[in-house]
Design a protein around this motif. Structure first.
Motif, mmCIF file in Angstrom:
data_model
loop_
_atom_site.group_PDB
_atom_site.id
_atom_site.type_symbol
_atom_site.label_atom_id
_atom_site.label_comp_id
_atom_site.label_asym_id
_atom_site.label_seq_id
_atom_site.Cartn_x
_atom_site.Cartn_y
_atom_site.Cartn_z
ATOM 1 N N LEU A 186 0.865 -1.172 0.000
ATOM 2 C CA LEU A 186 0.000 0.000 0.000
ATOM 3 C C LEU A 186 0.907 1.230 0.000
ATOM 4 O O LEU A 186 1.595 1.492 0.994
ATOM 5 N N PRO A 187 1.001 1.976 -1.123
ATOM 6 C CA PRO A 187 1.847 3.173 -1.129
ATOM 7 C C PRO A 187 1.178 4.295 -0.336
ATOM 8 O O PRO A 187 -0.046 4.479 -0.411
ATOM 9 N N VAL A 188 1.973 5.014 0.443
ATOM 10 C CA VAL A 188 1.461 6.095 1.287
ATOM 11 C C VAL A 188 2.412 7.291 1.243
ATOM 12 O O VAL A 188 3.569 7.176 0.848
ATOM 13 N N LEU A 189 1.890 8.435 1.692
ATOM 14 C CA LEU A 189 2.682 9.646 1.888
ATOM 15 C C LEU A 189 2.430 10.130 3.307
ATOM 16 O O LEU A 189 1.317 10.004 3.822
ATOM 17 N N LEU A 190 3.458 10.686 3.927
ATOM 18 C CA LEU A 190 3.345 11.234 5.279
ATOM 19 C C LEU A 190 3.840 12.675 5.290
ATOM 20 O O LEU A 190 4.919 12.961 4.783
ATOM 21 N N ASN A 191 3.038 13.585 5.893
ATOM 22 C CA ASN A 191 3.506 14.947 6.165
ATOM 23 C C ASN A 191 4.224 14.929 7.501
ATOM 24 O O ASN A 191 3.667 14.456 8.498
ATOM 25 N N VAL A 192 5.461 15.446 7.517
ATOM 26 C CA VAL A 192 6.249 15.457 8.752
ATOM 27 C C VAL A 192 6.936 16.806 8.937
ATOM 28 O O VAL A 192 7.045 17.592 7.998
ATOM 29 N N ARG A 193 7.404 17.038 10.157
ATOM 30 C CA ARG A 193 8.297 18.152 10.486
ATOM 31 C C ARG A 193 9.363 17.600 11.419
ATOM 32 O O ARG A 193 9.091 16.759 12.262
#
Length: 155
Positions: free
Chosen positions: A86-93
């Motif tokens: 399952l390809p995903v994207l994560l917003n991080v800091r």
């Protein structure tokens, strides 16, 4: 191994999508130039459509002022015949004052997250729960959806 590494302080979204979905041609000089002032999920989806890809990016969880993904967002993994990731994207800091950064990943059937942070040297084998602790802030989780059916995209 990380296929696409970021060499400048912008364009992370291009690298995140390219790494998560194995899209070698997604990162172009023109798109990098347009990414200098930042990027949004809608623009990344638009570029995917321009490339003829039959999917777009959809929000699973997002809270711009949030600190961490909620527990309810940490258990996603693919299942079903012929489905591997399952390809995903994560917003991080990296810090409270840090810039927003988008990273890509692939979650396996056993819940292993192969995390592609284009600012790091190598791919990181982890889980969503551990990635949630790894970064100062993890405030967005995105999936890829089929334009035709609205179903999740698996690779």
């Amino acid at each position: 191994m990380m296929k696409h590494k970021q060499k400048q302080g912008y364009g992370c979204g291009l690298y995140a999508v390219a790494n998560a979905c194995n899209l070698d041609e997604f990162i172009t000089e023109e798109r990098l130039e347009k990414s200098k002032t930042g990027n949004v999920i809608g623009q990344l989806s638009k570029w995917m459509q321009e490339d003829g890809l039959p999917y777009y990016i959809d929000t699973l969880y997002y809270n711009h002022v949030g600190k961490k993904l909620p527990t309810s967002a940490l258990g996603y993994k693919p299942n079903g015949e012929g489905i591997n990731f399952l390809p995903v994207l994560l917003n991080v800091r990296y810090s409270d004052e840090g810039k927003n950064h988008l990273v890509g990943g692939k979650i396996s059937k056993d819940g292993v997250l192969y995390l592609y942070d284009s600012l790091k040297e190598e791919m990181i084998e982890t889980t969503l729960a551990k990635a949630n602790r790894m970064y100062h802030n993890v405030y967005g989780l995105f999936l890829f959806m089929s334009v035709d059916t609205g179903d999740y995209v698996f690779i």
